[in-house]
Design an enzyme around this catalytic site. Structure first.
Site, PDB file in Angstrom:
ATOM      1  N   ASP A 109       0.864  -1.181   0.000  1.00 48.11           N
ATOM      2  CA  ASP A 109       0.000   0.000   0.000  1.00 48.11           C
ATOM      3  C   ASP A 109       0.906   1.238   0.000  1.00 48.11           C
ATOM      4  OD1 ASP A 109      -2.999   0.891   0.466  1.00 48.11           O
ATOM      5  OD2 ASP A 109      -1.869   1.989   1.976  1.00 48.11           O
ATOM      6  N   HIS A 304      -6.979  -6.663  -0.787  1.00 46.23           N
ATOM      7  CA  HIS A 304      -5.972  -5.632  -0.569  1.00 46.23           C
ATOM      8  C   HIS A 304      -4.991  -5.936   0.555  1.00 46.23           C
ATOM      9  CE1 HIS A 304      -4.231  -1.662  -0.661  1.00 46.23           C
ATOM     10  NE2 HIS A 304      -4.524  -1.471   0.613  1.00 46.23           N
TER      11      HIS A 304
END
Length: 328
Positions: A109, A304
């Site tokens: 991320d 994610h």
């Protein structure tokens, strides 16, 4: 009193780094090339708990810091203290503190955005790079915030984050709800990222959080003990430190005009997650054109939060690559 975080992590250590106090967690023997794990938003060094355990078992030296603005690390007031110069400088400072010339940096991320900048800004300190979900992204032709505003609208979460204090208060109002909303399995995050049926912004996570029923326990990713580690920490710190990283998108773009546009001579591994709604595998297309030494791998069925969703696959890919490229 022992916190949920302390029960699940190695003992915390602290280092004076780049003008802040940085908390970090360290495992393995202090030999060979260390691996530095860099987290994203809204995360902590704790996000890498599975990787630290695997590295320790494999006899690999590994370090995971709470990065600037997060967890037990300092949270400076000034927004500009969270620009790329500071974020990369913190990691270089951590190496200095450890007496290490180079490390392999693994970033997920936002941590991925930072580690991909390291070979451009501090090439002599980088032994290798692993991008987890986050690809190496070429410099945009226009201010990225303006671009996101045009494509996705005002409610798109990164654009929303630009408004001082607004998102900070919304996320901190009920930290348990916020963390359970974000830390969900792929289908739930994909649904939250989609444009609402009546039209409006894609990735409008603020609106989706407001509309989400906290009683919905489906698709939860974390155990109660794991969730508690995040909730206790963010209740103490708030979210402003992490959001301030986003508030430097324009500044970082402006200041990166003269940086190199290629990564040459640095072993790189790109691990993609098949079902990541925010950082899709398609975003990694073309990386080979600007990175001379690149391997790619795809983890099926992961959303994610890949290092927490599919820890065994992530650990296997990283340790196999380390054994080939940086044998002990």
């Amino acid at each position: 009193m022992s916190t949920a975080l302390d029960r699940q992590m190695p003992p915390v250590k602290h280092a004076p780094v780049n003008g802040i106090d940085m908390a970090y967690y360290e495992v393995g023997p202090r030999e060979g090339v260390p691996i530095v794990f860099c987290h994203g938003f809204p995360e902590l060094a704790f996000s890498w708990r599975h990787q630290l355990k695997a590295c320790e078992a494999a006899g690999r030296w590994a370090i995971a810091p709470d990065q600037r603005g997060y967890g037990r690390t300092s949270r400076p007031e000034a927004v500009t203290d969270y620009d790329m110069e500071h974020l990369t400088g913190d990691l270089v400072g951590l190496l200095d503190h450890l007496g290490v010339e180079q490390a392999v940096f693994v970033g997920h991320d936002w941590g991925g955005i930072v580690v991909w900048q390291l070979p451009l800004m501090h090439p002599d300190r980088v032994a290798g790079i692993v991008g987890l979900n986050t690809p190496f992204m070429r410099r945009a032709p226009l201010d990225p915030i303006e671009g996101m505003r045009k494509v996705f609208g005002e409610d798109m979460y990164i654009v929303w984050f630009q408004k001082p204090g607004i998102a900070d208060a919304a996320l901190a109002a009920d930290v348990d709800k916020t963390m359970r909303f974000f830390m969900r399995k792929p289908a739930a995050i994909a649904q939250a990222a989609a444009a609402p049926p009546a039209g409006g912004a894609t990735f409008a996570f603020g609106e989706a959080l407001k509309a989400w029923d906290k009683a919905d326990t489906a698709n939860q990713l974390l155990s109660p003990e794991e969730l508690a580690a995040f909730v206790e920490t963010f209740e103490a710190t708030g979210f402003t430190g992490g959001i301030n990283w986003y508030r430097n998108f324009t500044r970082n773009w402006e200041r990166s005009a003269d940086l190199p546009t290629r990564i040459d001579g640095v072993p790189c591994l790109m691990i993609m997650a098949e079902k990541d709604a925010v950082l899709s595998p398609a975003m990694a297309e073309g990386m080979e054109e600007v990175i001379s030494d690149l391997e790619k791998a795809l983890i099926k069925d992961s959303g994610h939060w890949t290092q927490q969703e599919k820890p065994d696959e992530v650990n296997r890919l990283i340790l196999d690559w380390m054994d080939r490229r940086f044998p002990k």
